[in-house]
Design a protein around this motif. Structure first.
Motif, mmCIF file in Angstrom:
data_model
loop_
_atom_site.group_PDB
_atom_site.id
_atom_site.type_symbol
_atom_site.label_atom_id
_atom_site.label_comp_id
_atom_site.label_asym_id
_atom_site.label_seq_id
_atom_site.Cartn_x
_atom_site.Cartn_y
_atom_site.Cartn_z
ATOM 1 N N VAL A 54 0.899 -1.222 0.035
ATOM 2 C CA VAL A 54 -0.279 -0.223 0.747
ATOM 3 C C VAL A 54 0.938 1.239 -0.014
ATOM 4 C CG1 VAL A 54 -1.721 1.008 1.180
ATOM 5 C CG2 VAL A 54 -1.873 -1.440 1.369
ATOM 6 N N VAL A 55 0.586 1.780 -1.201
ATOM 7 C CA VAL A 55 1.600 3.288 -1.179
ATOM 8 C C VAL A 55 0.492 4.319 -1.019
ATOM 9 C CG1 VAL A 55 3.446 2.410 -2.690
ATOM 10 C CG2 VAL A 55 1.680 3.402 -3.599
ATOM 11 N N ALA A 56 -0.676 4.042 -1.024
ATOM 12 C CA ALA A 56 -1.662 5.861 -0.761
ATOM 13 C C ALA A 56 -2.517 5.144 -0.571
ATOM 14 C CB ALA A 56 -1.802 6.637 -2.501
ATOM 15 N N GLN A 57 -3.615 6.286 -0.127
ATOM 16 C CA GLN A 57 -4.763 5.746 0.573
ATOM 17 C C GLN A 57 -5.395 6.391 0.488
ATOM 18 O OE1 GLN A 57 -4.440 4.088 4.975
ATOM 19 N NE2 GLN A 57 -6.809 5.412 5.905
ATOM 20 N N PHE A 66 -18.392 6.218 6.287
ATOM 21 C CA PHE A 66 -17.074 6.218 5.319
ATOM 22 C C PHE A 66 -16.570 5.388 3.934
ATOM 23 C CE2 PHE A 66 -17.164 8.542 8.599
ATOM 24 C CZ PHE A 66 -16.496 9.868 8.206
ATOM 25 N N VAL A 67 -15.675 5.560 2.892
ATOM 26 C CA VAL A 67 -15.712 4.396 2.150
ATOM 27 C C VAL A 67 -14.042 4.593 2.150
ATOM 28 C CG1 VAL A 67 -14.773 4.043 -0.391
ATOM 29 C CG2 VAL A 67 -17.263 4.250 0.061
ATOM 30 N N HIS A 68 -13.511 3.781 1.959
ATOM 31 C CA HIS A 68 -11.940 3.639 2.353
ATOM 32 C C HIS A 68 -10.784 2.747 1.149
ATOM 33 C CE1 HIS A 68 -11.743 4.385 7.100
ATOM 34 N NE2 HIS A 68 -13.369 4.332 6.831
ATOM 35 N N ARG A 69 -9.879 3.482 0.670
ATOM 36 C CA ARG A 69 -9.351 2.966 -0.512
ATOM 37 C C ARG A 69 -7.656 3.140 -0.524
ATOM 38 N NH1 ARG A 69 -12.423 5.942 -5.364
ATOM 39 N NH2 ARG A 69 -14.120 5.207 -5.558
ATOM 40 N N PHE A 70 -7.718 1.087 -0.706
ATOM 41 C CA PHE A 70 -5.718 1.403 -0.804
ATOM 42 C C PHE A 70 -5.357 0.790 -1.870
ATOM 43 C CE2 PHE A 70 -8.224 0.293 3.805
ATOM 44 C CZ PHE A 70 -7.749 1.013 4.688
ATOM 45 N N TYR A 71 -4.474 2.012 -1.829
ATOM 46 C CA TYR A 71 -3.612 1.595 -3.682
ATOM 47 C C TYR A 71 -2.242 1.346 -3.979
ATOM 48 C CZ TYR A 71 -7.471 4.645 -5.149
ATOM 49 O OH TYR A 71 -8.466 5.626 -4.899
ATOM 50 N N THR A 72 -1.855 0.523 -4.798
ATOM 51 C CA THR A 72 -0.594 -0.315 -4.466
ATOM 52 C C THR A 72 0.404 0.836 -5.849
ATOM 53 O OG1 THR A 72 -0.951 -1.799 -6.999
ATOM 54 C CG2 THR A 72 -1.648 -2.293 -4.309
ATOM 55 N N GLU A 73 1.065 0.691 -6.073
ATOM 56 C CA GLU A 73 1.920 2.066 -7.330
ATOM 57 C C GLU A 73 1.350 1.265 -8.509
ATOM 58 O OE1 GLU A 73 6.295 1.059 -6.790
ATOM 59 O OE2 GLU A 73 6.100 2.651 -5.688
ATOM 60 N N ASP A 74 0.552 0.511 -8.997
ATOM 61 C CA ASP A 74 0.068 0.135 -9.996
ATOM 62 C C ASP A 74 -1.740 0.026 -10.010
ATOM 63 O OD1 ASP A 74 2.811 -1.620 -11.148
ATOM 64 O OD2 ASP A 74 2.034 -3.490 -9.808
ATOM 65 N N ASP A 75 -2.272 0.685 -8.793
ATOM 66 C CA ASP A 75 -3.126 1.205 -9.074
ATOM 67 C C ASP A 75 -4.672 0.521 -8.897
ATOM 68 O OD1 ASP A 75 -2.483 3.921 -9.934
ATOM 69 O OD2 ASP A 75 -2.856 3.360 -11.310
ATOM 70 N N THR A 94 -13.657 -5.482 -1.624
ATOM 71 C CA THR A 94 -13.812 -5.135 -2.894
ATOM 72 C C THR A 94 -12.468 -5.013 -3.180
ATOM 73 O OG1 THR A 94 -14.691 -3.254 -2.631
ATOM 74 C CG2 THR A 94 -16.130 -4.593 -3.718
ATOM 75 N N LEU A 95 -11.673 -5.691 -3.531
ATOM 76 C CA LEU A 95 -10.538 -5.453 -4.744
ATOM 77 C C LEU A 95 -10.411 -5.249 -6.395
ATOM 78 C CD1 LEU A 95 -7.846 -5.391 -3.880
ATOM 79 C CD2 LEU A 95 -7.542 -8.607 -4.915
ATOM 80 N N PHE A 96 -10.543 -4.354 -6.743
ATOM 81 C CA PHE A 96 -10.213 -3.859 -8.588
ATOM 82 C C PHE A 96 -8.753 -3.447 -8.409
ATOM 83 C CE2 PHE A 96 -14.188 -2.271 -6.369
ATOM 84 C CZ PHE A 96 -15.184 -2.722 -7.533
ATOM 85 N N THR A 97 -8.676 -4.045 -10.295
ATOM 86 C CA THR A 97 -7.806 -3.585 -10.589
ATOM 87 C C THR A 97 -8.402 -2.790 -11.911
ATOM 88 O OG1 THR A 97 -7.737 -5.561 -11.965
ATOM 89 C CG2 THR A 97 -6.054 -6.026 -10.163
ATOM 90 N N PRO A 98 -7.342 -1.443 -12.200
ATOM 91 C CA PRO A 98 -7.547 -1.362 -13.850
ATOM 92 C C PRO A 98 -7.832 -1.300 -15.030
ATOM 93 C CG PRO A 98 -5.274 -0.478 -12.713
ATOM 94 C CD PRO A 98 -5.857 -1.532 -11.856
ATOM 95 N N TRP A 99 -8.350 -1.681 -15.761
ATOM 96 C CA TRP A 99 -8.482 -1.984 -17.328
ATOM 97 C C TRP A 99 -8.315 -1.221 -17.836
ATOM 98 C CZ3 TRP A 99 -9.114 -7.207 -19.025
ATOM 99 C CH2 TRP A 99 -9.915 -7.229 -20.256
#
Length: 211
Positions: A54-57, A66-75, A94-99
């Motif tokens: 996790v590099v960003a929140q 509230f909605v909490h989101r946690f991001y990696t370098e690859d979004d 939920t877990l999402f990856t960019p398309w």
């Protein structure tokens, strides 16, 4: 319900960055690969690791919590919904990856995108058809939801990137087991360029990730 879900609330400067289920910036999240392997070969969700650094929140305040989101370098994005800012009652993981990601070339393209978000179904290049998950399918057209997200790159919350988003969630049932999600968004950072984003995701059970 979703008409009032997302708001433009602020935060107290004294509030620390939440640590939700032990997840925050600088920590790693271990995933159970069975969460996506059980979906079978027809799934479009793809991820090549079972550890998220996790590099960003991100933090979104809603009318109901509230909605909490946690991001990696690859979004890659891990999302949790909680009735409280601290995340003590977090649920709906939920877990999402960019398309895909694109800059709309003109106002007409922007209008067409919003029309796609309003429709009962959504697809994108290389993807099957997904059906509207929020609001159900009774109405032929449904307005998407809009909200501000504050994204932080350090736990001291020294600065925030504010991003205004308009989005709709779609889903499809898979023949083997489970459900695949599609999040279609229009994103406009303060001082930045507007983009159209598609993310493919899956629901997670509480036992399928830990930090």
């Amino acid at each position: 319900m979703f008409r009032k879900l997302f708001g433009r609330g602020g935060r107290s400067e004294a509030d620390p960055l939440p640590v939700v289920r032990n997840v925050t910036i600088g920590r790693s999240v271990r995933l159970d690969p069975l969460a996506w392997r059980r979906l079978g070969g027809g799934a479009r969700f793809r991820i090549d690791t079972d550890v998220l650094a996790v590099v960003a929140q991100g933090l979104i305040e809603t009318a109901d919590g509230f909605v909490h989101r946690f991001y990696t370098e690859d979004d890659v994005m891990l999302q949790m919904v909680s009735p409280d800012r601290a995340g003590a009652g977090a649920e709906d993981f939920t877990l999402f990856t960019p398309w895909s990601s694109a800059y709309p070339p003109d106002a007409a393209a922007k209008r067409r995108w919003i029309d796609r978000l309003r429709a009962r179904t959504f697809t994108d290049e290389g993807l099957p058809e997904y059906r509207r998950f929020w609001f159900g399918e009774a109405d032929e057209r449904q307005d998407p939801v809009s909200f501000w997200e504050s994204v932080y790159d350090d736990r001291q919350m020294s600065s925030a990137r504010r991003i205004y988003q308009t989005c709709m969630l779609f889903a499809r049932d898979l023949p083997d087991e489970g459900r695949e999600l599609l999040l279609a968004l229009e994103m406009e950072p303060e001082g930045g360029d507007l983009t159209h984003e598609v993310m493919v995701g899956i629901p997670l059970h509480t036992g399928e990730f830990e930090a």
